[in-house]
Scaffold this motif. Structure first.
Motif, mmCIF file in Angstrom:
data_model
loop_
_atom_site.group_PDB
_atom_site.id
_atom_site.type_symbol
_atom_site.label_atom_id
_atom_site.label_comp_id
_atom_site.label_asym_id
_atom_site.label_seq_id
_atom_site.Cartn_x
_atom_site.Cartn_y
_atom_site.Cartn_z
ATOM 1 N N TYR A 49 1.574 5.981 11.323
ATOM 2 C CA TYR A 49 1.667 7.257 10.613
ATOM 3 C C TYR A 49 3.101 7.775 10.585
ATOM 4 C CZ TYR A 49 1.473 12.135 9.415
ATOM 5 O OH TYR A 49 1.737 13.340 8.812
ATOM 6 N N GLN A 50 3.741 7.807 11.734
ATOM 7 C CA GLN A 50 5.093 8.359 11.815
ATOM 8 C C GLN A 50 6.071 7.550 10.960
ATOM 9 O OE1 GLN A 50 5.776 11.148 13.027
ATOM 10 N NE2 GLN A 50 4.106 11.625 14.455
ATOM 11 N N ASN A 51 5.987 6.220 11.031
ATOM 12 C CA ASN A 51 6.907 5.384 10.269
ATOM 13 C C ASN A 51 6.652 5.489 8.768
ATOM 14 O OD1 ASN A 51 8.125 4.573 12.621
ATOM 15 N ND2 ASN A 51 7.046 2.620 12.758
ATOM 16 N N TYR A 52 5.377 5.551 8.389
ATOM 17 C CA TYR A 52 5.040 5.690 6.977
ATOM 18 C C TYR A 52 5.523 7.046 6.454
ATOM 19 C CZ TYR A 52 2.314 5.567 2.659
ATOM 20 O OH TYR A 52 1.926 5.570 1.329
ATOM 21 N N ARG A 53 5.298 8.076 7.244
ATOM 22 C CA ARG A 53 5.730 9.424 6.864
ATOM 23 C C ARG A 53 7.240 9.455 6.631
ATOM 24 N NH1 ARG A 53 8.131 13.740 9.108
ATOM 25 N NH2 ARG A 53 7.420 15.852 8.481
ATOM 26 N N ASN A 54 7.997 8.907 7.562
ATOM 27 C CA ASN A 54 9.457 8.920 7.432
ATOM 28 C C ASN A 54 9.916 8.159 6.188
ATOM 29 O OD1 ASN A 54 9.592 10.375 9.821
ATOM 30 N ND2 ASN A 54 10.020 8.577 11.090
ATOM 31 N N ALA A 55 9.258 7.033 5.908
ATOM 32 C CA ALA A 55 9.652 6.216 4.759
ATOM 33 C C ALA A 55 9.372 6.937 3.448
ATOM 34 C CB ALA A 55 8.917 4.883 4.794
ATOM 35 N N VAL A 56 8.201 7.543 3.327
ATOM 36 C CA VAL A 56 7.866 8.250 2.087
ATOM 37 C C VAL A 56 8.797 9.450 1.885
ATOM 38 C CG1 VAL A 56 6.077 9.536 0.851
ATOM 39 C CG2 VAL A 56 5.463 7.467 2.121
ATOM 40 N N PHE A 57 9.153 10.130 2.971
ATOM 41 C CA PHE A 57 10.059 11.263 2.847
ATOM 42 C C PHE A 57 11.460 10.801 2.420
ATOM 43 C CE2 PHE A 57 6.780 13.812 4.555
ATOM 44 C CZ PHE A 57 7.120 15.142 4.350
ATOM 45 N N GLN A 58 11.808 9.546 2.730
ATOM 46 C CA GLN A 58 13.092 8.999 2.276
ATOM 47 C C GLN A 58 13.170 8.944 0.758
ATOM 48 O OE1 GLN A 58 13.826 5.129 3.917
ATOM 49 N NE2 GLN A 58 13.572 5.786 6.028
ATOM 50 N N SER A 59 12.015 8.816 0.114
ATOM 51 C CA SER A 59 11.986 8.660 -1.337
ATOM 52 C C SER A 59 12.396 9.929 -2.067
ATOM 53 C CB SER A 59 10.572 8.263 -1.787
ATOM 54 O OG SER A 59 9.659 9.350 -1.614
ATOM 55 N N GLY A 60 12.337 11.051 -1.392
ATOM 56 C CA GLY A 60 12.695 12.300 -2.035
ATOM 57 C C GLY A 60 11.644 12.815 -2.990
ATOM 58 N N GLN A 114 6.255 15.514 -3.886
ATOM 59 C CA GLN A 114 4.892 15.540 -3.337
ATOM 60 C C GLN A 114 4.776 14.681 -2.075
ATOM 61 O OE1 GLN A 114 5.607 14.062 -6.299
ATOM 62 N NE2 GLN A 114 4.680 15.216 -7.977
ATOM 63 N N ALA A 115 5.904 14.401 -1.419
ATOM 64 C CA ALA A 115 5.896 13.469 -0.288
ATOM 65 C C ALA A 115 4.875 13.857 0.773
ATOM 66 C CB ALA A 115 7.289 13.377 0.328
ATOM 67 N N GLU A 116 4.809 15.133 1.121
ATOM 68 C CA GLU A 116 3.886 15.557 2.175
ATOM 69 C C GLU A 116 2.444 15.301 1.771
ATOM 70 O OE1 GLU A 116 2.912 19.520 4.914
ATOM 71 O OE2 GLU A 116 4.591 19.517 3.501
ATOM 72 N N GLU A 117 2.116 15.582 0.514
ATOM 73 C CA GLU A 117 0.761 15.344 0.027
ATOM 74 C C GLU A 117 0.442 13.851 -0.021
ATOM 75 O OE1 GLU A 117 0.397 17.262 -3.711
ATOM 76 O OE2 GLU A 117 0.369 19.275 -2.862
ATOM 77 N N ILE A 118 1.430 13.069 -0.463
ATOM 78 C CA ILE A 118 1.246 11.616 -0.548
ATOM 79 C C ILE A 118 0.935 11.035 0.830
ATOM 80 C CG2 ILE A 118 2.488 9.443 -0.900
ATOM 81 C CD1 ILE A 118 3.929 10.805 -3.237
ATOM 82 N N VAL A 119 1.718 11.432 1.816
ATOM 83 C CA VAL A 119 1.527 10.915 3.172
ATOM 84 C C VAL A 119 0.142 11.296 3.696
ATOM 85 C CG1 VAL A 119 2.297 11.069 5.570
ATOM 86 C CG2 VAL A 119 3.976 10.893 3.725
ATOM 87 N N LEU A 120 -0.230 12.542 3.555
ATOM 88 C CA LEU A 120 -1.523 12.988 4.074
ATOM 89 C C LEU A 120 -2.669 12.270 3.390
ATOM 90 C CD1 LEU A 120 -3.209 14.846 5.846
ATOM 91 C CD2 LEU A 120 -3.039 16.608 4.052
ATOM 92 N N SER A 121 -2.592 12.152 2.078
ATOM 93 C CA SER A 121 -3.658 11.496 1.327
ATOM 94 C C SER A 121 -3.808 10.029 1.706
ATOM 95 C CB SER A 121 -3.376 11.615 -0.173
ATOM 96 O OG SER A 121 -4.327 10.915 -0.934
ATOM 97 N N ASN A 122 -2.696 9.295 1.656
ATOM 98 C CA ASN A 122 -2.754 7.857 1.925
ATOM 99 C C ASN A 122 -3.104 7.540 3.369
ATOM 100 O OD1 ASN A 122 -2.159 7.326 -0.686
ATOM 101 N ND2 ASN A 122 -0.044 6.726 -0.343
ATOM 102 N N MET A 123 -2.496 8.263 4.292
ATOM 103 C CA MET A 123 -2.742 7.972 5.697
ATOM 104 C C MET A 123 -4.139 8.393 6.126
ATOM 105 S SD MET A 123 -0.389 6.149 6.934
ATOM 106 C CE MET A 123 -1.237 6.133 8.521
ATOM 107 N N ALA A 128 0.462 -1.245 0.000
ATOM 108 C CA ALA A 128 0.000 0.000 0.000
ATOM 109 C C ALA A 128 0.507 1.365 0.000
ATOM 110 C CB ALA A 128 -0.660 0.008 1.136
ATOM 111 N N HIS A 129 0.278 2.237 -0.743
ATOM 112 C CA HIS A 129 0.610 3.647 -0.622
ATOM 113 C C HIS A 129 -0.383 4.441 -1.418
ATOM 114 C CE1 HIS A 129 3.053 6.643 -3.054
ATOM 115 N NE2 HIS A 129 1.823 6.958 -2.982
ATOM 116 N N LEU A 130 -1.250 5.002 -1.075
ATOM 117 C CA LEU A 130 -2.336 5.566 -1.894
ATOM 118 C C LEU A 130 -2.012 6.776 -2.646
ATOM 119 C CD1 LEU A 130 -5.747 6.784 -1.457
ATOM 120 C CD2 LEU A 130 -4.940 4.889 -2.770
ATOM 121 N N VAL A 131 -1.972 7.601 -2.952
ATOM 122 C CA VAL A 131 -1.251 8.661 -3.439
ATOM 123 C C VAL A 131 -1.617 9.680 -4.398
ATOM 124 C CG1 VAL A 131 0.914 8.138 -3.378
ATOM 125 C CG2 VAL A 131 -0.640 7.021 -4.924
ATOM 126 N N VAL A 132 -0.849 10.365 -4.870
ATOM 127 C CA VAL A 132 -1.057 11.015 -6.061
ATOM 128 C C VAL A 132 -1.730 12.316 -6.045
ATOM 129 C CG1 VAL A 132 -2.270 10.883 -8.080
ATOM 130 C CG2 VAL A 132 -0.967 9.001 -7.246
#
Length: 456
Positions: free
Chosen positions: A129-140, A143-152, A24-28
């Motif tokens: 939430y915290q672990n998912y946020r950190n992982a998505v931000f690792q991707s560089g 839109q990481a902030e938007e991706i995290v908010l949307s999916n979570m 999972a990662h919902l996104v976009v």
């Protein structure tokens, strides 16, 4: 995952199964809401690109799509009263209306204080939430902030909904695709965790061959190692552009923990599952042993019926669970296969009345969601998440009878066949390891394993 059939009237002693959910990662995102049309969803499902991005601050658009699809289904029949349909409507707007990280965390806190979320589940949601946020931000991702908010937001909403109205899985669970598409929810949640630049598929031509066999009515069994709760999503994401039928129709033999853990259930609901009680946890509560065995017998019968119908593809991990690193060397490698479990699967396949094929499958994706160092009895493990490359490979069908023909002892033949499958998985795994961890990329290919990146 594993199951073993006994020769007793009960037919089965127990299943030993693998765990997963998390797809999972919902996104976009665009700056507008997600289109509510079914056509828009179909376009997303066909899209082979590594990342999809929904309008991060407009999570409500997803819910509008759900509402529209539900109203259409309701006009058609009586689906509103079924158990699954209760899970197609959001239980509240507390997460879907969130505009920031703070809104999500405050929402969890409010639900906990109101007594609608048990403390341990609320803590798990915050940690997730915290672990998912950190992982998505690792991707560089920009839109990481938007991706995290949307999916979570959607993930927390679905978790809360199930806490309020728990979903019950049948022995054979079919992925819930509408009115709410749990499959795509899971795919999109995991998608941003995969480094597609450092991910590879081995022998894509064999996967294509498997799709043709399925179209001809043959059954396919994938004997695989198992690394993380994200395995189903990783398989589907790496095959979605070239083998969409396999990606969406694969059936997983799944342990009871992933259909009872509140943080796992929404992701499991998007997969085709044969639900069993794991042999490793069969005796955790002596009073429940008989019930678990009866439930496993039902699941075994469901599997047999599925194979008799033909054109089925089933994934099973005969190690009985996820791979774990060597306690001394800390090196990861596929856990040994159980010979009786492999033989049970073989006999089920041969007695189905349809041609059956057994392929060794290797997966490397533990970095995304590594399991606990030890097998845990309690539900609610800590979810570690990271952004990393992944790998998937399959080797040619291995025939038991060709191996057994050269041996007189039946038991030795079973062991030799299991070892042949296990050796193939290890050989493929080492190639994936060289490509991903050894940074060799496509140059890690061998005459046995040809690597590619079909999404490119």
């Amino acid at each position: 995952m594993i199951f073993s059939i006994s020769t007793s009237p009960s037919l089965i002693t127990s299943f030993t199964t693998a765990r997963f959910p998390t797809s999972a990662h919902l996104v976009v995102a665009s700056t507008s809401r997600i289109s509510s049309s079914v056509a828009a969803v179909a376009r997303l499902r066909r899209r082979p690109c590594p990342y999809i991005v929904f309008c991060a601050s407009k999570v409500r658009g997803m819910e509008e799509m759900v509402d529209e699809k539900k109203s259409g289904a309701a006009a058609a029949a009586t689906v509103a009263s079924s158990s699954s349909d209760r899970h197609e409507i959001s239980s509240s707007r507390i997460f879907l209306d969130a505009r920031s990280e703070q809104d999500l965390l405050i929402g969890i806190q409010k639900e906990r204080e109101a007594g609608r979320l048990p403390i341990h589940i609320a803590q798990g949601m915050e940690e997730l939430y915290q672990n998912y946020r950190n992982a998505v931000f690792q991707s560089g991702q920009p839109q990481a902030e938007e991706i995290v908010l949307s999916n979570m937001a959607i993930a927390l909403d679905r978790i809360l909904l199930d806490v309020r109205d728990p979903f019950e899985f049948s022995p054979h669970h079919e992925a819930i695709r509408e009115p709410f598409d749990y499959f795509m929810f899971g795919q999109n949640y995991i998608r941003p965790l995969i480094d597609f630049r450092n991910s590879y598929v081995g022998n894509i031509s064999i996967f294509n061959e498997m799709e043709k066999k399925l179209q001809q009515g043959e059954n396919i069994i994938l004997i695989s190692n198992h690394q993380s709760e994200a395995d189903p999503a990783v398989i589907a994401l790496l095959l979605e552009s070239t083998c969409p039928h396999i990606a969406e129709n694969l059936i997983y033999v799944a342990g009871d923990r992933v259909v009872t853990d509140p943080l796992c259930k929404p992701f499991s609901m998007g997969r085709n599952l044969l639900c069993v009680y794991s042999k490793k946890h069969m005796n955790d509560d002596p009073e429940l042993v008989d019930m678990k065995k009866r439930a496993n017998t039902k699941s075994l019968k469901e599997m047999a019926l599925l194979l008799r119908g033909g054109s089925k593809i089933i994934w099973i991990a005969p190690s009985g669970g996820r791979d774990r690193p060597d306690p001394v060397t800390k090196e990861w490698h596929p856990a040994p296969f159980d010979a009786s479990s492999v033989d049970n699967m073989r006999r089920l396949t041969e007695h189905a009345g349809n041609p059956g094929n057994i392929y060794p499958l290797a997966m490397l994706c533990y970095d995304i969601m590594p399991p606990p160092a030890q097998v845990e009895k309690e539900i609610g493990e800590k979810r570690l998440i990271s952004f990393h490359g992944t790998g998937l490979s399959v080797a040619p069908n291995i025939s038991y009878h060709e191996i057994a023909a050269a041996m007189e002892d039946t038991e030795e033949a079973k062991v030799a066949y299991t070892q042949s499958l296990y050796s193939s998985v290890n050989e493929q795994y080492n190639v994936l390891k060289s490509a991903i961890h050894g940074k060799q990329g496509l140059m890690a290919s061998t005459p046995i394993v040809s690597l590619s990146q079909p999404w490119q």
